[in-house]
Design a protein around this motif. Sequence first.
Motif, PDB file in Angstrom:
ATOM      1  N   THR A  32       0.825  -1.217   0.000  1.00 39.32           N
ATOM      2  CA  THR A  32       0.000   0.000   0.000  1.00 39.32           C
ATOM      3  C   THR A  32       0.854   1.260   0.000  1.00 39.32           C
ATOM      4  O   THR A  32       0.406   2.319  -0.422  1.00 39.32           O
ATOM      5  N   TYR A  33       2.118   1.144   0.476  1.00 32.28           N
ATOM      6  CA  TYR A  33       2.985   2.328   0.512  1.00 32.28           C
ATOM      7  C   TYR A  33       3.507   2.696  -0.873  1.00 32.28           C
ATOM      8  O   TYR A  33       4.018   3.793  -1.075  1.00 32.28           O
ATOM      9  N   GLY A  34       3.428   1.785  -1.818  1.00 29.68           N
ATOM     10  CA  GLY A  34       3.886   2.089  -3.166  1.00 29.68           C
ATOM     11  C   GLY A  34       2.810   2.698  -4.037  1.00 29.68           C
ATOM     12  O   GLY A  34       2.974   2.784  -5.256  1.00 29.68           O
ATOM     13  N   ASP A  35       1.722   3.134  -3.426  1.00 27.83           N
ATOM     14  CA  ASP A  35       0.583   3.688  -4.167  1.00 27.83           C
ATOM     15  C   ASP A  35       1.006   4.956  -4.916  1.00 27.83           C
ATOM     16  O   ASP A  35       1.433   5.936  -4.293  1.00 27.83           O
ATOM     17  N   PRO A  36       0.904   4.965  -6.242  1.00 29.17           N
ATOM     18  CA  PRO A  36       1.316   6.166  -7.000  1.00 29.17           C
ATOM     19  C   PRO A  36       0.446   7.376  -6.680  1.00 29.17           C
ATOM     20  O   PRO A  36       0.904   8.512  -6.792  1.00 29.17           O
ATOM     21  N   ASP A  37      -0.817   7.156  -6.300  1.00 24.25           N
ATOM     22  CA  ASP A  37      -1.670   8.286  -5.942  1.00 24.25           C
ATOM     23  C   ASP A  37      -1.158   8.988  -4.684  1.00 24.25           C
ATOM     24  O   ASP A  37      -1.199  10.222  -4.583  1.00 24.25           O
ATOM     25  N   PHE A  38      -0.674   8.185  -3.713  1.00 25.97           N
ATOM     26  CA  PHE A  38      -0.128   8.795  -2.506  1.00 25.97           C
ATOM     27  C   PHE A  38       1.159   9.559  -2.828  1.00 25.97           C
ATOM     28  O   PHE A  38       1.410  10.638  -2.268  1.00 25.97           O
ATOM     29  N   HIS A  39       1.959   9.032  -3.729  1.00 22.07           N
ATOM     30  CA  HIS A  39       3.182   9.744  -4.133  1.00 22.07           C
ATOM     31  C   HIS A  39       2.827  11.081  -4.780  1.00 22.07           C
ATOM     32  O   HIS A  39       3.446  12.108  -4.474  1.00 22.07           O
ATOM     33  N   ALA A  40       1.832  11.081  -5.658  1.00 22.32           N
ATOM     34  CA  ALA A  40       1.413  12.326  -6.304  1.00 22.32           C
ATOM     35  C   ALA A  40       0.874  13.316  -5.278  1.00 22.32           C
ATOM     36  O   ALA A  40       1.137  14.528  -5.358  1.00 22.32           O
ATOM     37  N   GLU A  41       0.115  12.801  -4.298  1.00 21.75           N
ATOM     38  CA  GLU A  41      -0.420  13.669  -3.255  1.00 21.75           C
ATOM     39  C   GLU A  41       0.713  14.251  -2.413  1.00 21.75           C
ATOM     40  O   GLU A  41       0.669  15.415  -2.007  1.00 21.75           O
ATOM     41  N   THR A  42       1.741  13.447  -2.167  1.00 20.62           N
ATOM     42  CA  THR A  42       2.904  13.933  -1.417  1.00 20.62           C
ATOM     43  C   THR A  42       3.599  15.064  -2.156  1.00 20.62           C
ATOM     44  O   THR A  42       3.950  16.101  -1.564  1.00 20.62           O
ATOM     45  N   LEU A  43       3.822  14.901  -3.450  1.00 23.35           N
ATOM     46  CA  LEU A  43       4.464  15.952  -4.238  1.00 23.35           C
ATOM     47  C   LEU A  43       3.648  17.236  -4.197  1.00 23.35           C
ATOM     48  O   LEU A  43       4.206  18.342  -4.121  1.00 23.35           O
ATOM     49  N   ARG A  44       2.327  17.084  -4.227  1.00 24.52           N
ATOM     50  CA  ARG A  44       1.460  18.272  -4.172  1.00 24.52           C
ATOM     51  C   ARG A  44       1.548  18.930  -2.801  1.00 24.52           C
ATOM     52  O   ARG A  44       1.569  20.173  -2.704  1.00 24.52           O
ATOM     53  N   ALA A  45       1.621  18.130  -1.748  1.00 26.42           N
ATOM     54  CA  ALA A  45       1.754  18.691  -0.405  1.00 26.42           C
ATOM     55  C   ALA A  45       3.059  19.468  -0.273  1.00 26.42           C
ATOM     56  O   ALA A  45       3.085  20.581   0.276  1.00 26.42           O
ATOM     57  N   VAL A  46       4.146  18.896  -0.770  1.00 20.35           N
ATOM     58  CA  VAL A  46       5.444  19.582  -0.734  1.00 20.35           C
ATOM     59  C   VAL A  46       5.359  20.902  -1.495  1.00 20.35           C
ATOM     60  O   VAL A  46       5.839  21.949  -1.025  1.00 20.35           O
ATOM     61  N   GLU A  47       4.737  20.861  -2.654  1.00 19.09           N
ATOM     62  CA  GLU A  47       4.628  22.059  -3.490  1.00 19.09           C
ATOM     63  C   GLU A  47       3.845  23.157  -2.780  1.00 19.09           C
ATOM     64  O   GLU A  47       4.259  24.325  -2.745  1.00 19.09           O
ATOM     65  N   LEU A  48       2.692  22.797  -2.198  1.00 20.41           N
ATOM     66  CA  LEU A  48       1.841  23.804  -1.554  1.00 20.41           C
ATOM     67  C   LEU A  48       2.510  24.384  -0.312  1.00 20.41           C
ATOM     68  O   LEU A  48       2.482  25.602  -0.090  1.00 20.41           O
ATOM     69  N   VAL A  49       3.102  23.529   0.508  1.00 27.81           N
ATOM     70  CA  VAL A  49       3.681  24.010   1.766  1.00 27.81           C
ATOM     71  C   VAL A  49       4.909  24.874   1.503  1.00 27.81           C
ATOM     72  O   VAL A  49       5.076  25.933   2.109  1.00 27.81           O
ATOM     73  N   THR A  50       5.778  24.454   0.605  1.00 27.87           N
ATOM     74  CA  THR A  50       6.984  25.246   0.345  1.00 27.87           C
ATOM     75  C   THR A  50       6.656  26.541  -0.402  1.00 27.87           C
ATOM     76  O   THR A  50       7.332  27.554  -0.216  1.00 27.87           O
ATOM     77  N   ALA A  51       5.621  26.527  -1.231  1.00 27.09           N
ATOM     78  CA  ALA A  51       5.175  27.779  -1.862  1.00 27.09           C
ATOM     79  C   ALA A  51       4.640  28.731  -0.800  1.00 27.09           C
ATOM     80  O   ALA A  51       4.862  29.948  -0.870  1.00 27.09           O
ATOM     81  N   CYS A  52       3.929  28.192   0.181  1.00 28.00           N
ATOM     82  CA  CYS A  52       3.457  29.004   1.302  1.00 28.00           C
ATOM     83  C   CYS A  52       4.640  29.598   2.050  1.00 28.00           C
ATOM     84  O   CYS A  52       4.629  30.777   2.420  1.00 28.00           O
ATOM     85  N   ALA A  53       5.684  28.804   2.264  1.00 28.85           N
ATOM     86  CA  ALA A  53       6.877  29.300   2.955  1.00 28.85           C
ATOM     87  C   ALA A  53       7.568  30.391   2.152  1.00 28.85           C
ATOM     88  O   ALA A  53       8.091  31.360   2.726  1.00 28.85           O
ATOM     89  N   ALA A  54       7.598  30.249   0.828  1.00 28.15           N
ATOM     90  CA  ALA A  54       8.234  31.265  -0.017  1.00 28.15           C
ATOM     91  C   ALA A  54       7.490  32.597   0.057  1.00 28.15           C
ATOM     92  O   ALA A  54       8.099  33.663  -0.072  1.00 28.15           O
ATOM     93  N   ARG A  55       6.174  32.541   0.261  1.00 35.77           N
ATOM     94  CA  ARG A  55       5.379  33.770   0.362  1.00 35.77           C
ATOM     95  C   ARG A  55       5.480  34.411   1.734  1.00 35.77           C
ATOM     96  O   ARG A  55       5.183  35.596   1.899  1.00 35.77           O
ATOM     97  N   ALA A  56       5.850  33.640   2.729  1.00 37.39           N
ATOM     98  CA  ALA A  56       5.812  34.100   4.115  1.00 37.39           C
ATOM     99  C   ALA A  56       6.968  35.046   4.427  1.00 37.39           C
ATOM    100  O   ALA A  56       7.984  35.088   3.720  1.00 37.39           O
ATOM    101  N   SER A  57       6.816  35.791   5.517  1.00 36.71           N
ATOM    102  CA  SER A  57       7.917  36.613   6.003  1.00 36.71           C
ATOM    103  C   SER A  57       9.026  35.714   6.535  1.00 36.71           C
ATOM    104  O   SER A  57       8.812  34.523   6.813  1.00 36.71           O
TER     105      SER A  57
END
Length: 490
Positions: free
Chosen positions: A435-460
């Motif tokens: 179940t850990y090799g689920d490609p959907d979870f990998h895609a969701e992880t990449l999206r989480a990284v993208e959203l959180v780090t973009a939030c950090a880039a916008r932050a003070s």
Amino acid sequence: MSLPVPRVLSIAGTDPTGGAGIQADLKSIAANGGYGMAATTALVAQNTRGVREVHVPPPAFLDAQLRAVSEDVTIDAVKIGMLFDGTIIDTVTTWLDDVRPPVVVLDPVMVAASGDRLLDDSAEQALRDMLRHAHLVTPNLPELAVLAERPEASTWEQALAQAQELAAHHAVLVLAKGGHLSGPDSPDALVGPEGVLAALPGARIATRNTHGTGCSLSSAIATLRGRGEDWAGAVRGAKDWLAGAIAAADSLEVGRGSGPVSHFAALWEAAGTHVPAAATIAEEWWEAAAELRTQIDALPVVRGLADGTLPRPAFHRYLAQDALYLQEYSRALAAASTLAPSAEEQAFWAGAAQGAIAAETELHAGRLGPEELFAAQPDATTRAYVDHLLALAARGRYEELAAALLPCFWIYDDVGARLSRSGTGGHPYGDWLATYGDPDFHAETLRAVELVTACAARASSPVREAMRTAFLVSVRHERDFFAAPLGGGR
């Protein structure tokens, strides 16, 4: 002793978005320690997606600009960019004949990004004739081909040969640039009539934001040469500076097309006002967690899961605690959805909250009996991790909460990818590891990284640092959580 401040004149067209032309030249001159001046050859209506319209003032007005500067100010270096047509070229050439500036760098704007020729045949010849007034010419490969009257080079060796031929024919130094070649390398070379004077290797930087790099590089070289650097040192220094400006380009978020480079990235970083790109933040956070990630990989629980030797009671303890954790984790995800500033982020966290509940059912309910699943109480490790998340949610700190939620995606995706590959054959936990090799979870992880780090880039800067801390605290909780089933947690 302080270095002299060279007075550098840019002769070029404009870019109202600030990424190319005179605007980029002035930024580059200032970033490299010079005092910038400008004479406008053309007023260009353009943005990061293309040119819309060009207005060319009368040549007499360009001559008036040039004379006004040179009759009053001592010029240490000149950078020449867009000249538009033969009349403009002749105007600048006449002024060069009269003034003879000590440093002239010509960036021949001759071929559009589309490959279209920007000058007619007579103007191209006039530009070749101008080379006798230049000390250095900085063409890209299509422009080098036009100046040398050869087919465009398809290899670096061909480019160097064309550069040497051009240098010998016109008694001028040529900066051969390999940016238009394919592959991971982006070499440059300073070439004279005798051949390569300085080889300047470089790696291609992964970004689409390279608008105005030719303008920026040539004006930086003129400035450094005007400060007293020799040609090789000026080219090398300008290339190093530009590499940093390109690496930081994504952080600017200017325009919807090919955006500009970050001309003052080094100055902003030194002043503590540098805003890193999301990708840079992701790389830095992941590297900051490297020791913790190594510790996770070395844990007996992780090794036992990988090779199938983990005792089943320990496996069941892990499952029971993970089920309890996911119940509270889903609440933290829901809180992030409520606090998120954009609909996109709200939808992601809400979907993740629903997915956490589904994961709990899929990963655990089928492997633990009801008495084991519902009778278990959270241990100290689980409580500490959950308290960390829910405290941030209760305080309404979206940015820190988002960063704290990220390791449950990122660490599990990283560890799980390796575990899923080991769970083959007669592995006792093979179906669960799959179940850990689920490609959907990998895609969701990449999206989480993208959203959180973009939030950090916008932050003070203080908020970004608080996010980094929250992220690393969660990584430590991940390590303790993996260790707990065999008594290694809190």
